[in-house]
Design a protein around this motif. Structure first.
Motif, PDB file in Angstrom:
ATOM      1  N   SER A 139      -2.636  27.195 -14.042  1.00  0.00           N
ATOM      2  CA  SER A 139      -3.077  28.237 -14.962  1.00  0.00           C
ATOM      3  C   SER A 139      -4.490  27.957 -15.474  1.00  0.00           C
ATOM      4  O   SER A 139      -5.313  28.872 -15.592  1.00  0.00           O
ATOM      5  N   VAL A 140      -4.775  26.692 -15.762  1.00  0.00           N
ATOM      6  CA  VAL A 140      -6.129  26.321 -16.185  1.00  0.00           C
ATOM      7  C   VAL A 140      -7.134  26.654 -15.078  1.00  0.00           C
ATOM      8  O   VAL A 140      -8.212  27.187 -15.335  1.00  0.00           O
TER       9      VAL A 140
ATOM     10  N   GLU B  76      -7.724  30.360 -15.019  1.00  0.00           N
ATOM     11  CA  GLU B  76      -8.570  30.724 -16.158  1.00  0.00           C
ATOM     12  C   GLU B  76     -10.033  30.414 -15.853  1.00  0.00           C
ATOM     13  O   GLU B  76     -10.935  31.217 -16.160  1.00  0.00           O
TER      14      GLU B  76
ATOM     15  N   THR C 139      -2.284  30.433 -20.786  1.00  0.00           N
ATOM     16  CA  THR C 139      -2.623  29.034 -20.481  1.00  0.00           C
ATOM     17  C   THR C 139      -2.438  28.164 -21.708  1.00  0.00           C
ATOM     18  O   THR C 139      -1.858  27.074 -21.639  1.00  0.00           O
TER      19      THR C 139
ATOM     20  N   VAL D  61       0.775  24.338 -15.514  1.00  0.00           N
ATOM     21  CA  VAL D  61      -0.309  24.225 -16.492  1.00  0.00           C
ATOM     22  C   VAL D  61      -1.648  24.031 -15.781  1.00  0.00           C
ATOM     23  O   VAL D  61      -2.609  24.758 -16.038  1.00  0.00           O
TER      24      VAL D  61
END
Length: 311
Positions: A273-274, A277, A244, A270
């Motif tokens: 992916s955040v 996470e 990330t 992005v």
């Protein structure tokens, strides 16, 4: 029995043509095309004409393929973008002509059941206990808790996804730190709405859909993409955090050059992916121990195909 299942999502349209061989469902054709049907839906609550045309062009190709292979049963479902947007009637009518079945907008509950059933096919099952499946789409994220018997016991559809979060918060290239933090805050607020008491006992966390499989392909360097190698890949939270950070530091042009990343997904990866996470951090906090992610290359379309094969 040869069947065709189509999943019309906010970001991509997925096709599975499969047949039953003995006790197994075997894929004959799998396709994934990014059409971004949900373009602008979060703000306008209507399907954009150009997004509709891209998606119909994809369905025209899929229709030709399923007729060539002689699919005897066909079903198509639409999820977040079609649930949220006005103007879907004309789209459904035209899509029906192209694929021979009218796409139906499924409820969050049915989406959860199909996702859970499809995501776990071909994966090693834990000996006991519940399992958690999450599906990061373009417009929404589904969290599904199921028992060892395969029944869904709890699910929710959260109003966050890779496209929606990107359109809400990302303006800079590469994304500014404040924009990334806004994505995190939005993701955390959405996850906080899910009753979490069942998550603590879940030994398996399975992630499904394009954002998850893309991250797994990047981490494991699966080039060209091979669903068989990605399906069942175990990715640690540490690896997701590192990836990330790497993606968020890269401008869009550089992300488009990554070997394992479809250039059409580079602008939303992005935020996606955040979000992943944050899901891993959320489950880790609840369970009290670090939880790895098992990537699934399957989902709604596989659950739908299994249902189509029933007598």
């Amino acid at each position: 029995m040869r069947v065709a299942a189509i999943d019309i999502g906010t970001n991509s349209v997925l096709l599975l043509i499969a047949e039953r061989r003995g006790g197994d469902l075997v894929a004959l054709v799998e396709r994934a095309t990014i059409t971004r049907l949900g373009q602008g839906v979060d703000a306008a609550r209507a399907l954009a004409p150009e997004a509709v045309e891209r998606t119909l062009a994809c369905l025209a190709r899929y229709g030709e393929e399923l007729r060539t292979l002689g699919a005897q049963r066909v079903d198509a479902v639409g999820t977040s973008a079609m649930r949220d947007a006005a103007g879907g009637e004309a789209f459904i009518a035209r899509a029906s002509e192209l694929i021979g079945a009218a796409p139906r907008v499924i409820s969050g509950r049915e989406e959860a059941e199909l996702t859970f059933a499809g995501a776990l096919t071909g994966l090693d099952a834990p000996a006991q206990g519940p399992r958690v499946v999450f599906d990061v789409g373009g417009g929404s994220t589904e969290i599904i808790v199921g028992g060892a018997d395969g029944a869904v016991v709890q699910s929710a559809s959260l109003d966050v996804g890779s496209v929606r979060l990107t359109e809400r918060h990302i303006r800079s290239d590469p994304p500014a730190e404040a924009e990334i933090e806004a994505v995190r805050a939005d993701a955390r607020a959405a996850l906080a709405m899910f009753p979490a008491e069942r998550l603590a006992a879940a030994p398996t966390l399975v992630g499904v859909a394009g954002t998850v499989t893309t991250l797994a392909a990047i981490v494991r360097d699966v080039v060209p993409y091979d669903g068989a190698r990605v399906h069942g890949a175990r990715i640690s939270r540490t690896e997701i955090v590192a990836l990330t950070s790497r993606l968020a530091s890269m401008p869009l042009a550089a992300r488009r050059q990554l070997r394992a990343l479809d250039p059409a997904r580079a602008d939303v990866i992005v935020a996606g992916s955040v979000l992943i996470e944050e899901i891993l951090a959320w489950v880790t906090r609840i369970s009290g121990s670090s939880v790895d992610l098992v990537a699934s290359d399957r989902g709604v379309r596989w659950g739908l195909a299994e249902r189509l094969c029933l007598p």
